[in-house]
Scaffold this motif. Sequence first.
Motif, mmCIF file in Angstrom:
data_model
loop_
_atom_site.group_PDB
_atom_site.id
_atom_site.type_symbol
_atom_site.label_atom_id
_atom_site.label_comp_id
_atom_site.label_asym_id
_atom_site.label_seq_id
_atom_site.Cartn_x
_atom_site.Cartn_y
_atom_site.Cartn_z
ATOM 1 N N THR A 158 1.326 5.510 -1.321
ATOM 2 C CA THR A 158 1.369 5.598 0.141
ATOM 3 C C THR A 158 0.178 6.367 0.712
ATOM 4 N N LEU A 159 -0.629 6.973 -0.158
ATOM 5 C CA LEU A 159 -1.755 7.781 0.305
ATOM 6 C C LEU A 159 -3.077 7.073 0.075
ATOM 7 N N SER A 160 -4.067 7.396 0.896
ATOM 8 C CA SER A 160 -5.420 6.888 0.691
ATOM 9 C C SER A 160 -6.024 7.525 -0.547
ATOM 10 N N ALA A 161 -7.128 6.950 -0.999
ATOM 11 C CA ALA A 161 -7.839 7.535 -2.143
ATOM 12 C C ALA A 161 -8.202 8.991 -1.849
ATOM 13 N N MET A 162 -8.695 9.257 -0.638
ATOM 14 C CA MET A 162 -9.079 10.626 -0.285
ATOM 15 C C MET A 162 -7.891 11.574 -0.383
ATOM 16 N N ASP A 163 -6.746 11.177 0.169
ATOM 17 C CA ASP A 163 -5.594 12.066 0.167
ATOM 18 C C ASP A 163 -5.009 12.219 -1.231
ATOM 19 N N SER A 222 -18.875 11.519 -6.183
ATOM 20 C CA SER A 222 -19.405 11.763 -7.527
ATOM 21 C C SER A 222 -19.008 10.679 -8.515
ATOM 22 N N VAL A 223 -17.943 9.925 -8.196
ATOM 23 C CA VAL A 223 -17.528 8.830 -9.083
ATOM 24 C C VAL A 223 -17.808 7.460 -8.453
ATOM 25 N N GLY A 224 -18.645 7.459 -7.423
ATOM 26 C CA GLY A 224 -19.057 6.193 -6.815
ATOM 27 C C GLY A 224 -17.995 5.510 -5.976
ATOM 28 N N MET A 225 -17.102 6.293 -5.344
ATOM 29 C CA MET A 225 -16.001 5.698 -4.586
ATOM 30 C C MET A 225 -16.004 6.079 -3.108
ATOM 31 N N SER A 226 -17.146 6.502 -2.585
ATOM 32 C CA SER A 226 -17.206 6.875 -1.167
ATOM 33 C C SER A 226 -16.813 5.722 -0.257
ATOM 34 N N HIS A 227 -17.173 4.508 -0.638
ATOM 35 C CA HIS A 227 -16.924 3.343 0.205
ATOM 36 C C HIS A 227 -15.464 2.889 0.168
ATOM 37 N N ARG A 228 -14.644 3.517 -0.674
ATOM 38 C CA ARG A 228 -13.240 3.098 -0.805
ATOM 39 C C ARG A 228 -12.280 4.255 -0.526
ATOM 40 N N MET A 229 -12.757 5.341 0.050
ATOM 41 C CA MET A 229 -11.916 6.526 0.155
ATOM 42 C C MET A 229 -10.731 6.353 1.101
ATOM 43 N N LYS A 230 -10.797 5.376 2.018
ATOM 44 C CA LYS A 230 -9.680 5.170 2.942
ATOM 45 C C LYS A 230 -8.678 4.140 2.429
ATOM 46 N N HIS A 231 -8.979 3.528 1.291
ATOM 47 C CA HIS A 231 -8.097 2.508 0.730
ATOM 48 C C HIS A 231 -6.961 3.145 -0.069
ATOM 49 N N ARG A 232 -5.812 2.474 -0.080
ATOM 50 C CA ARG A 232 -4.687 2.919 -0.888
ATOM 51 C C ARG A 232 -4.779 2.286 -2.277
ATOM 52 N N PRO A 233 -4.052 2.843 -3.262
ATOM 53 C CA PRO A 233 -4.143 2.319 -4.631
ATOM 54 C C PRO A 233 -3.894 0.821 -4.753
ATOM 55 N N SER A 259 -8.887 -1.943 -7.538
ATOM 56 C CA SER A 259 -8.769 -2.478 -8.896
ATOM 57 C C SER A 259 -8.358 -1.369 -9.852
ATOM 58 N N GLY A 260 -8.011 -1.751 -11.088
ATOM 59 C CA GLY A 260 -7.642 -0.746 -12.077
ATOM 60 C C GLY A 260 -8.763 0.233 -12.337
ATOM 61 N N GLY A 261 -9.986 -0.271 -12.451
ATOM 62 C CA GLY A 261 -11.122 0.610 -12.683
ATOM 63 C C GLY A 261 -11.344 1.563 -11.525
ATOM 64 N N GLU A 262 -11.160 1.069 -10.300
ATOM 65 C CA GLU A 262 -11.318 1.930 -9.127
ATOM 66 C C GLU A 262 -10.221 2.994 -9.075
ATOM 67 N N CYS A 263 -8.981 2.605 -9.435
ATOM 68 C CA CYS A 263 -7.894 3.588 -9.463
ATOM 69 C C CYS A 263 -8.193 4.694 -10.470
ATOM 70 N N GLN A 264 -8.763 4.319 -11.621
ATOM 71 C CA GLN A 264 -9.072 5.340 -12.611
ATOM 72 C C GLN A 264 -10.198 6.254 -12.129
ATOM 73 N N ARG A 265 -11.146 5.714 -11.388
ATOM 74 C CA ARG A 265 -12.190 6.554 -10.791
ATOM 75 C C ARG A 265 -11.586 7.558 -9.807
ATOM 76 N N VAL A 266 -10.623 7.106 -9.024
ATOM 77 C CA VAL A 266 -9.938 8.012 -8.097
ATOM 78 C C VAL A 266 -9.202 9.094 -8.882
ATOM 79 N N ALA A 267 -8.560 8.696 -9.978
ATOM 80 C CA ALA A 267 -7.829 9.663 -10.805
ATOM 81 C C ALA A 267 -8.783 10.692 -11.410
#
Length: 216
Positions: free
Chosen positions: A94-99, A125-136, A140-148
């Motif tokens: 329910t939260l954005s990548a940033m939150d 630092s993990v190359g996810m600035s452009h996706r910080m407002k997106h929810r899980p 993609s799986g790779g992007e979720c792991q970058r957020v983690a």
Amino acid sequence: MTLELHKVTKKYGELTVLRDIDLIVRSGELVAVVGPSGSGKTTLLQIMGTLDQPTAGTVRVAGQDITGMPDRRLAVVRAYHIGFVFQQFFLNPTLSAMDNVATGLLYTGTPRQQRRERAAEALASVGMSHRMKHRPGQLSGGECQRVAIARAVVGRPDVVLADEPTGNLDSRSGAAVAGLLRRLNETGTTVVVITHDDRLAASMPRTVRIQDGVIQ
């Protein structure tokens, strides 16, 4: 930060999962822990990360004996010293990548705005600035792991413990995540990776093999 395990045994009822483990991970190391399913790898990581207590033996984190330490003090040790990356990501849908990343600072007393600013830096630092407002669910799986990974490092921990961080990813995404962990180590962070991937383990400076709860 040094992690030290001395004669660590872990039992669940009559089942002995770890027996007489002696292991030292020194500050700045990049270590792979490998072994077959059921060998005790994840239990070892949980004890190293203070998520579980040994049945016998001693665990020291940054020189502190954490064996039998109260949960509140253990939470402080984790908040300031240890970051975790898991195979299943464990992101709040329910939260954005940033939150999601900002939750890594909840137990440090950091003000909300500063948590979000630090989260944005960690995502960058993990190359996810452009996706910080997106929810899980939008990643993609790779992007979720970058957020983690960003969540694991947002508190600037001394050590990051990663449990099968590439296990749910395709080879390309897995290689990218492995590269992130290596670069994190190059900045001085101690990194311990639990993996069944022999190629990933072979790419790391030190490998610890465990089987049937015993270090080989």
